[in-house]
Design a protein around this motif. Structure first.
Motif, PDB file in Angstrom:
ATOM      1  N   ASP A 114      48.596  64.587  92.845  1.00  9.54           N
ATOM      2  CA  ASP A 114      48.455  64.564  94.263  1.00  9.54           C
ATOM      3  C   ASP A 114      48.482  63.042  94.750  1.00  9.54           C
ATOM      4  N   THR A 115      49.724  62.555  95.085  1.00 10.60           N
ATOM      5  CA  THR A 115      49.856  61.410  95.544  1.00 10.60           C
ATOM      6  C   THR A 115      51.191  61.072  96.337  1.00 10.60           C
ATOM      7  N   SER A 116      51.336  59.923  96.735  1.00  8.27           N
ATOM      8  CA  SER A 116      52.619  59.882  97.553  1.00  8.27           C
ATOM      9  C   SER A 116      53.280  58.539  97.425  1.00  8.27           C
TER      10      SER A 116
ATOM     11  N   GLY B  39      45.151  43.095  75.413  1.00 10.50           N
ATOM     12  CA  GLY B  39      45.609  43.797  76.487  1.00 10.50           C
ATOM     13  C   GLY B  39      46.789  43.207  77.172  1.00 10.50           C
ATOM     14  N   CYS B  40      46.638  42.981  78.395  1.00 11.07           N
ATOM     15  CA  CYS B  40      48.059  42.458  79.333  1.00 11.07           C
ATOM     16  C   CYS B  40      48.085  41.106  78.980  1.00 11.07           C
ATOM     17  N   SER B  41      46.956  40.519  78.415  1.00 11.13           N
ATOM     18  CA  SER B  41      47.140  38.880  78.188  1.00 11.13           C
ATOM     19  C   SER B  41      47.732  38.604  77.122  1.00 11.13           C
TER      20      SER B  41
ATOM     21  N   ALA C 168      50.758  43.500  87.721  1.00 12.57           N
ATOM     22  CA  ALA C 168      49.813  44.815  87.792  1.00 12.57           C
ATOM     23  C   ALA C 168      49.927  45.415  89.078  1.00 12.57           C
ATOM     24  N   ASN C 169      49.907  44.432  90.248  1.00 14.56           N
ATOM     25  CA  ASN C 169      49.894  44.806  91.472  1.00 14.56           C
ATOM     26  C   ASN C 169      50.231  44.072  92.513  1.00 14.56           C
ATOM     27  N   ILE C 170      50.964  44.231  93.503  1.00 12.93           N
ATOM     28  CA  ILE C 170      51.380  43.160  94.154  1.00 12.93           C
ATOM     29  C   ILE C 170      50.437  42.751  95.176  1.00 12.93           C
TER      30      ILE C 170
ATOM     31  N   ASP D 132      46.059  62.285  85.903  1.00  9.08           N
ATOM     32  CA  ASP D 132      44.997  61.510  86.608  1.00  9.08           C
ATOM     33  C   ASP D 132      45.813  60.338  87.425  1.00  9.08           C
ATOM     34  N   ARG D 133      45.743  60.741  88.827  1.00  6.13           N
ATOM     35  CA  ARG D 133      46.540  60.001  89.942  1.00  6.13           C
ATOM     36  C   ARG D 133      46.022  58.408  89.986  1.00  6.13           C
ATOM     37  N   THR D 134      44.750  58.229  89.499  1.00  7.69           N
ATOM     38  CA  THR D 134      44.191  56.868  89.701  1.00  7.69           C
ATOM     39  C   THR D 134      44.858  55.677  88.493  1.00  7.69           C
TER      40      THR D 134
ATOM     41  N   THR E 224      52.201  51.051  99.030  1.00 11.08           N
ATOM     42  CA  THR E 224      51.309  49.893  99.770  1.00 11.08           C
ATOM     43  C   THR E 224      50.226  49.605  99.048  1.00 11.08           C
ATOM     44  N   ARG E 225      49.592  50.379  97.887  1.00 11.04           N
ATOM     45  CA  ARG E 225      48.555  49.882  97.297  1.00 11.04           C
ATOM     46  C   ARG E 225      48.773  49.105  96.065  1.00 11.04           C
ATOM     47  N   THR E 226      49.962  49.438  95.577  1.00  9.08           N
ATOM     48  CA  THR E 226      50.357  48.492  94.448  1.00  9.08           C
ATOM     49  C   THR E 226      51.670  47.843  94.457  1.00  9.08           C
TER      50      THR E 226
ATOM     51  N   CYS F  52      38.035  50.973  85.593  1.00  9.39           N
ATOM     52  CA  CYS F  52      37.459  51.084  86.759  1.00  9.39           C
ATOM     53  C   CYS F  52      38.368  50.117  87.764  1.00  9.39           C
ATOM     54  N   GLY F  53      39.152  50.737  88.429  1.00  9.59           N
ATOM     55  CA  GLY F  53      40.196  50.004  89.413  1.00  9.59           C
ATOM     56  C   GLY F  53      39.779  48.716  90.125  1.00  9.59           C
ATOM     57  N   ASN F  54      38.589  49.168  90.864  1.00  8.29           N
ATOM     58  CA  ASN F  54      38.179  48.084  91.718  1.00  8.29           C
ATOM     59  C   ASN F  54      37.626  46.985  91.159  1.00  8.29           C
ATOM     60  N   ASP F  55      36.904  47.244  90.163  1.00  9.45           N
ATOM     61  CA  ASP F  55      36.264  46.144  89.470  1.00  9.45           C
ATOM     62  C   ASP F  55      37.462  45.213  88.840  1.00  9.45           C
TER      63      ASP F  55
HETATM   64  N1  COA Z   1      47.252  58.449  95.295  1.00  8.72           N
HETATM   65  C1  COA Z   1      46.779  58.672  96.200  1.00  8.72           C
HETATM   66  N2  COA Z   1      45.419  58.495  96.379  1.00  8.72           N
HETATM   67  C2  COA Z   1      44.869  57.807  95.480  1.00  8.72           C
HETATM   68  C3  COA Z   1      45.537  57.638  94.347  1.00  8.72           C
HETATM   69  C4  COA Z   1      47.061  57.736  94.205  1.00  8.72           C
HETATM   70  N3  COA Z   1      47.615  57.699  93.313  1.00  8.72           N
HETATM   71  N4  COA Z   1      44.840  56.609  93.454  1.00  8.72           N
HETATM   72  C5  COA Z   1      43.589  56.701  94.064  1.00  8.72           C
HETATM   73  N5  COA Z   1      43.540  57.252  95.354  1.00  8.72           N
HETATM   74  C6  COA Z   1      42.717  57.586  96.398  1.00  8.72           C
HETATM   75  C7  COA Z   1      41.266  57.257  95.711  1.00  8.72           C
HETATM   76  O1  COA Z   1      40.999  58.664  95.188  1.00  8.72           O
HETATM   77  C8  COA Z   1      40.347  57.065  96.798  1.00  8.72           C
HETATM   78  O2  COA Z   1      40.316  58.069  97.744  1.00  8.72           O
HETATM   79  P1  COA Z   1      38.700  58.451  98.425  1.00  8.72           P
HETATM   80  O3  COA Z   1      38.720  57.011  99.317  1.00  8.72           O
HETATM   81  O4  COA Z   1      38.987  59.582  99.251  1.00  8.72           O
HETATM   82  O5  COA Z   1      37.501  58.249  97.361  1.00  8.72           O
HETATM   83  C9  COA Z   1      41.379  56.246  97.911  1.00  8.72           C
HETATM   84  O6  COA Z   1      42.439  56.359  97.293  1.00  8.72           O
HETATM   85  C10 COA Z   1      41.199  54.707  97.590  1.00  8.72           C
HETATM   86  O7  COA Z   1      40.952  54.415  96.329  1.00  8.72           O
HETATM   87  P2  COA Z   1      40.748  52.800  95.724  1.00  8.72           P
HETATM   88  O8  COA Z   1      40.541  52.948  94.041  1.00  8.72           O
HETATM   89  O9  COA Z   1      39.678  52.372  96.407  1.00  8.72           O
HETATM   90  O10 COA Z   1      41.888  52.154  95.904  1.00  8.72           O
HETATM   91  P3  COA Z   1      42.468  50.694  95.860  1.00  8.72           P
HETATM   92  O11 COA Z   1      43.203  50.103  97.009  1.00  8.72           O
HETATM   93  O12 COA Z   1      41.382  49.873  94.997  1.00  8.72           O
HETATM   94  O13 COA Z   1      43.713  50.813  94.535  1.00  8.72           O
HETATM   95  C11 COA Z   1      44.221  50.271  92.511  1.00  8.72           C
HETATM   96  C12 COA Z   1      43.493  51.385  93.437  1.00  8.72           C
HETATM   97  C13 COA Z   1      44.019  50.943  90.994  1.00  8.72           C
HETATM   98  C14 COA Z   1      45.599  50.518  92.650  1.00  8.72           C
HETATM   99  C15 COA Z   1      43.613  49.121  92.548  1.00  8.72           C
HETATM  100  O14 COA Z   1      42.340  49.135  92.343  1.00  8.72           O
HETATM  101  C16 COA Z   1      43.857  48.351  91.311  1.00  8.72           C
HETATM  102  O15 COA Z   1      45.298  47.853  91.283  1.00  8.72           O
HETATM  103  N6  COA Z   1      43.082  47.814  90.359  1.00  8.72           N
HETATM  104  C17 COA Z   1      43.604  47.034  89.183  1.00  8.72           C
HETATM  105  C18 COA Z   1      44.208  47.890  88.284  1.00  8.72           C
HETATM  106  C19 COA Z   1      44.764  47.003  87.222  1.00  8.72           C
HETATM  107  O16 COA Z   1      45.320  46.013  87.460  1.00  8.72           O
HETATM  108  N7  COA Z   1      44.633  47.697  86.005  1.00  8.72           N
HETATM  109  C20 COA Z   1      45.274  46.794  84.859  1.00  8.72           C
HETATM  110  C21 COA Z   1      44.844  45.697  84.534  1.00  8.72           C
HETATM  111  S1  COA Z   1      45.747  44.740  83.333  1.00  8.72           S
END
Ligand code: COA
Length: 336
Positions: free
Chosen positions: A33-35, A117-119, A259-261, A156-158, A41-43, A221-224
């Motif tokens: 369940d993603t788009s 890891g990624c380092s 990892a993320n733009i 796992d969409r996260t 926009t998030r990555t 833990c994506g946000n952390d």
């Molecule tokens: N598609 C759609 N929605 C998604 C999603 C996906 N693939 N993944 C998460 N969501 C949802 C979440 O469930 C959440 O919904 P809710 O508000 O209803 O709970 C919402 O989007 C926001 O989630 P959040 O985790 O706050 O998004 P974010 O803007 O922090 O982005 C990451 C999430 C993972 C992209 C971001 O935290 C990140 O890039 N973190 C670093 C990860 C990383 O670099 N890891 C590797 C390190 S080497």
């Protein structure tokens, strides 16, 4: 540490390899369940490469390593050391670096794997630099390689939208002039649970119960990790800049872990870097873990984006938690 006054190392060659299969955001829309819009926009990721069932980390690592040797004009027999940085080795043991040695025929090389890891690529470059400047070795092949798709839960969409597979390699050789201007590694094990695979090791050996719990997949833990990444990329970059006596504007190319733009842009903004100083390919490959910086470095070198005399700043962060940064003065191989 700075490395101005003693024997140094130069990067003699680079290479990278990625699988041919492309997994687009639109493909992922059909799986979870993603788009495309959310992922973009998030990555900043548009697509990533995924290894097929017959391809393992050592296959990509071998190809990247072979190209780096070819680029540097060095034969496998001339290698003293092979380091593979990976969190997705072909198997627990033997080390993936031994499999790469076998594939390349680098019979004179000592081999070990490294888990940062990624380092990982920066950790490997730093270890190789110290091994060479100590006089113990002269030529090392450092390969960052991962097949994260093999440890990703595609339900796992996260996590599943973030990762891709690949390998990036650097051939490093002893030299009498400055190649590495500064290098810095760090770690904070208190963050071990921020990014991990819980089972399959000696803490929780693989069992039907760990499989049932999905503990063989990446947990994050994506946000952390996001907040840590921005902070540490800035801190580590400022540390090596200070050690090398340079300012951000002295850097010709900034190659951050891809990892993320949004992480890249936040860090670059805080470092007051211009867009033209920043290398980005996360759109094409996603997060390829230990491979990411090596792939970017090789692309930048081969496309002429880095020229002889340029100063390149590499910075990465990853599981551990770990981080590393390095400033390299690029050697023009044609005029070496
Ligand atoms: N598609 C759609 N929605 C998604 C999603 C996906 N693939 N993944 C998460 N969501 C949802 C979440 O469930 C959440 O919904 P809710 O508000 O209803 O709970 C919402 O989007 C926001 O989630 P959040 O985790 O706050 O998004 P974010 O803007 O922090 O982005 C990451 C999430 C993972 C992209 C971001 O935290 C990140 O890039 N973190 C670093 C990860 C990383 O670099 N890891 C590797 C390190 S080497």
């Amino acid at each position: 540490m700075t490395n101005g006054n003693k024997r140094n190392v130069v990067i003699k060659g680079t290479g990278h390899a990625v699988p041919t299969r492309v997994l687009s955001n639109f493909d992922l829309e059909k799986m979870v369940d993603t788009s495309d819009e959310w992922i973009r926009t998030r990555t900043g990721i548009l697509r990533r490469r995924i290894a097929d069932e017959h391809t393992a980390t050592s296959d990509l690592a071998t190809e990247a390593g072979r190209l780096a040797l070819e680029d540097g004009g060095v034969s496998p027999e001339q290698l003293d050391l092979i380091i593979v940085a990976t969190i997705t080795p072909d198997m627990f043991f033997p080390a993936t670096s031994c499999l790469v040695q076998k594939n390349l025929g680098a019979w004179g090389a000592a081999c070990y794997d490294l888990s940062a890891g990624c380092s990982g690529l920066i950790y490997g470059l730093d270890m190789a630099m110290h091994s060479i400047t100590s006089g113990a070795y002269n030529r090392a092949l450092i390969i960052g390689a991962d097949c994260l798709s093999k440890i990703t839960n595609f339900q796992d969409r996260t996590t599943c939208v973030l990762f891709g597979d690949g390998a990036g390699a650097c051939l490093v050789e002893g030299a009498d002039r400055a190649g590495v201007l500064a290098s810095y590694l760090g770690a904070d094990g208190r963050g071990w649970e921020k990014l991990l695979i819980r089972a399959g090791g000696s803490r929780h050996p693989a069992s039907p119960a760990t499989l049932e719990a999905g503990w063989h997949y990446i947990e994050m833990c994506g946000n952390d990790v996001f907040k840590f990444a921005v902070r540490i990329m800035v801190e580590a970059s400022l540390k090596v800049l200070a050690d090398a006596g340079l300012e951000p504007e002295d850097i010709d190319l900034f190659i951050p872990h891809q990892a993320n733009i949004r992480i890249i842009e936040s860090a670059a903004h805080r470092l007051k870097l211009k867009d033209t100083q920043v290398y980005v390919n996360v759109d094409e490959y996603g997060n390829t873990s230990a491979a990411s910086i090596g792939i970017a470095l090789d692309e930048a070198a081969r496309s002429g984006r880095i020229k002889g005399g340029d100063r390149v700043l590499l910075v990465g962060f990853g599981a551990g938690l770990t981080w590393g940064a390095m400033i390299i003065e690029w050697v023009d191989k044609d005029n070496d």
